[in-house]
Design an enzyme around this catalytic site. Structure first.
Site, PDB file in Angstrom:
ATOM      1  N   ARG A  16      37.798  10.446  69.167  1.00 44.71           N
ATOM      2  CA  ARG A  16      36.661  10.580  68.523  1.00 44.71           C
ATOM      3  C   ARG A  16      36.719  10.833  67.134  1.00 44.71           C
ATOM      4  O   ARG A  16      35.784  10.361  66.564  1.00 44.71           O
ATOM      5  CB  ARG A  16      35.981  11.788  69.229  1.00 44.71           C
ATOM      6  CG  ARG A  16      35.015  11.604  70.430  1.00 44.71           C
ATOM      7  CD  ARG A  16      34.309  12.625  71.163  1.00 44.71           C
ATOM      8  NE  ARG A  16      35.085  13.798  71.577  1.00 44.71           N
ATOM      9  CZ  ARG A  16      34.921  15.102  71.816  1.00 44.71           C
ATOM     10  NH1 ARG A  16      33.558  15.367  71.664  1.00 44.71           N
ATOM     11  NH2 ARG A  16      35.797  15.902  72.269  1.00 44.71           N
ATOM     12  N   ASN A 228      36.209  17.677  66.452  1.00 47.35           N
ATOM     13  CA  ASN A 228      36.992  16.727  67.373  1.00 47.35           C
ATOM     14  C   ASN A 228      36.138  15.342  66.773  1.00 47.35           C
ATOM     15  O   ASN A 228      36.700  14.264  67.346  1.00 47.35           O
ATOM     16  CB  ASN A 228      36.037  17.000  68.684  1.00 47.35           C
ATOM     17  CG  ASN A 228      36.607  18.078  69.671  1.00 47.35           C
ATOM     18  OD1 ASN A 228      37.795  18.115  69.701  1.00 47.35           O
ATOM     19  ND2 ASN A 228      35.724  18.686  69.859  1.00 47.35           N
TER      20      ASN A 228
END
Length: 457
Positions: A16, A228
């Site tokens: 991500r 993330n």
């Protein structure tokens, strides 16, 4: 005190992040996330630390060096699968193991120490670090029983609607009885939506065995932020920046505008130094007391003495003394050694040079690959000509030399002590001590020349 172990989870690629750089190596305030984690964990009197590596394994090892041992997770099959890779190093040993994710750069040693102490005080087999948040989406939820004890942890993707309404979340940091941890890991299955081996399943296994499971809730959710994606990375950067800046201000440093001042995690600054807006100080820079830095300056990996001023300038990988005045618009390139009471003025570039005490280059000069003595004056527009297209050569300018404006000192060359170089000279040979060297064409004036030109038109 129990023997202490640590496992750092740093094997994920971080898809991500959409980056060629592996997730845990993305910097926060100039330091890779995993380095932040390891540095904080190292404050806990850890006996053995194992970092679980996978994607970018060699680069992670190169970053952390000998601060940790390593175990390779070849396939990323979940957090329990990652932890069990440390079996060869830690399984069967008595003690306490803290497990921390390498993408939680904001976690602090004080919080982890409190977690361990509660774990030990409760004689627990596992203690979970939790936090409360109004937006728990994506986090595992802490499910407590009627007595308030931890019943289980449910991953967001596996949680029911009722479980998803829980605000207390699992931060991904745990404290285990080391021996019990590795025994329970053998029983973890991957019967879940993701088909992965979840570390929180160890809690349910130990609960069924009648073991004590506790939780320590930190009051600072920001500290537990897991990174993330780039949005979370920017959030972590902002939180860390504020934390660093506040620490310096409380230690006696004046930041005129903290919102526009960026200071790296390992920077040291003395009392009564003033940092002006737009300034970036990074790496392992050490700045003394009573300095003035900025505005709009960039300092990296430099050691700077007391009472030095650097205005609108760039300095990298160099030593700068006390009572030095640099800028505006100067460039101190790597491997420069600038002694006390030096003046480096506007549009002066110094590279791999020693600049002796009391010497000055006030404007528009390049001094590269040079040794400059004490009390030297380098005139405007002067250059050490250090490069012949293939190799670099050294220029030596001894004490008390005066170099006139617009002079070229063609290396290798030595300008002797107390000598003078006439303005506009190109020096290709050594200059003796206390000599005057003139190396330029003799001036010729042709009188009435313009009138003669006009007559020819």
């Amino acid at each position: 005190m129990s023997t202490r172990y640590a496992i750092i989870l740093a094997a994920g690629q971080g898809t991500r992040m959409k980056s060629k750089l592996y997730k845990v190596l993305h910097p926060v305030c100039g330091k890779p996330m995993v380095q932040h984690v390891v540095d904080q964990v190292s404050k806990l009197n850890i006996d053995e630390m194992v970092t679980i590596i996978g994607h970018g394994a060699e680069k992670v090892k190169a970053q952390l060096g000998d601060k940790s041992q390593y175990a390779l997770q070849e396939s990323q099959l979940g957090t329990a699968h990652a932890v069990i890779q440390a079996k060869g190093t830690l399984a069967g040993k008595q003690g306490v193991t803290i497990v921390v994710c390498g993408d939680t750069p904001l976690i602090e040693a004080e919080t982890m120490e409190a977690l361990i102490k509660q774990h030990e005080a409760m004689n627990a087999k596992v203690t979970v670090l939790t936090a409360a948040t109004d937006n728990p989406t994506g986090y595992g939820r802490i499910v407590r029983n009627a007595e308030g004890h931890v019943e289980k942890i449910v991953e967001h993707k596996d949680a029911t609607d009722q479980e998803r309404s829980i605000k207390e979340i699992n931060t991904g940091t745990y404290c285990f009885d080391n021996k019990a941890l590795f025994e329970a890991l053998e029983q973890v299955s991957n019967d879940n939506v993701q088909g992965e081996y979840y570390l929180p399943d160890v809690i349910e296994i130990l609960k069924k065995q009648g073991e004590i499971v506790t939780a320590y809730q930190t009051g600072n959710f920001e500290e537990t932020l897991g990174v993330n994606d780039r949005v979370a990375l920017s959030q972590a950067e902002q939180i860390m920046k504020n934390r660093i800046n506040e620490s310096h201000m409380r230690n006696g440093v004046t930041l005129i505008d903290p919102t526009s001042t960026y200071i790296g995690a390992d920077v040291e600054i003395g009392q009564d130094t003033v940092i002006y807006p737009g300034t970036v100080v990074s790496g392992r820079t050490v700045i003394g007391s009573d300095c003035v830095i900025g505005p709009n300056s960039e300092i990296k990996d430099c050691k700077i003495g007391d009472a030095t001023t650097i205005r609108q300038s760039v300095a990298h990988d160099s030593s700068i003394g006390s009572n030095v005045n640099i800028g505006p618009f100067a460039h101190i390139r790597p491997s420069s050694d600038i002694h006390d009471e030096v003046k480096i003025g506007n549009f002066v570039e110094i590279k791999k040079a020693v600049f002796g005490q009391g010497s000055k280059a006030s404007h528009l000069s390049y001094i590269g690959d040079a040794e400059v003595g004490k009390d030297v004056n380098i005139g405007c527009g002067s250059i050490t000509v250090n490069y012949d297209g293939k190799n670099k050569f050294l220029t030596k300018i001894e004490d008390n030399v005066f170099v006139g404006c617009n002079s070229n000192l063609v290396a290798p060359v030595t300008i002797g002590k107390g000598s003078y170089v006439a303005a506009g000279s190109t020096i290709t040979n050594n200059v003796p001590e206390e000599a005057l060297s003139i190396a330029r064409a003799r001036q010729v004036n042709k009188e009435n020349y313009v009138q003669k030109l006009n007559l020819k038109k």
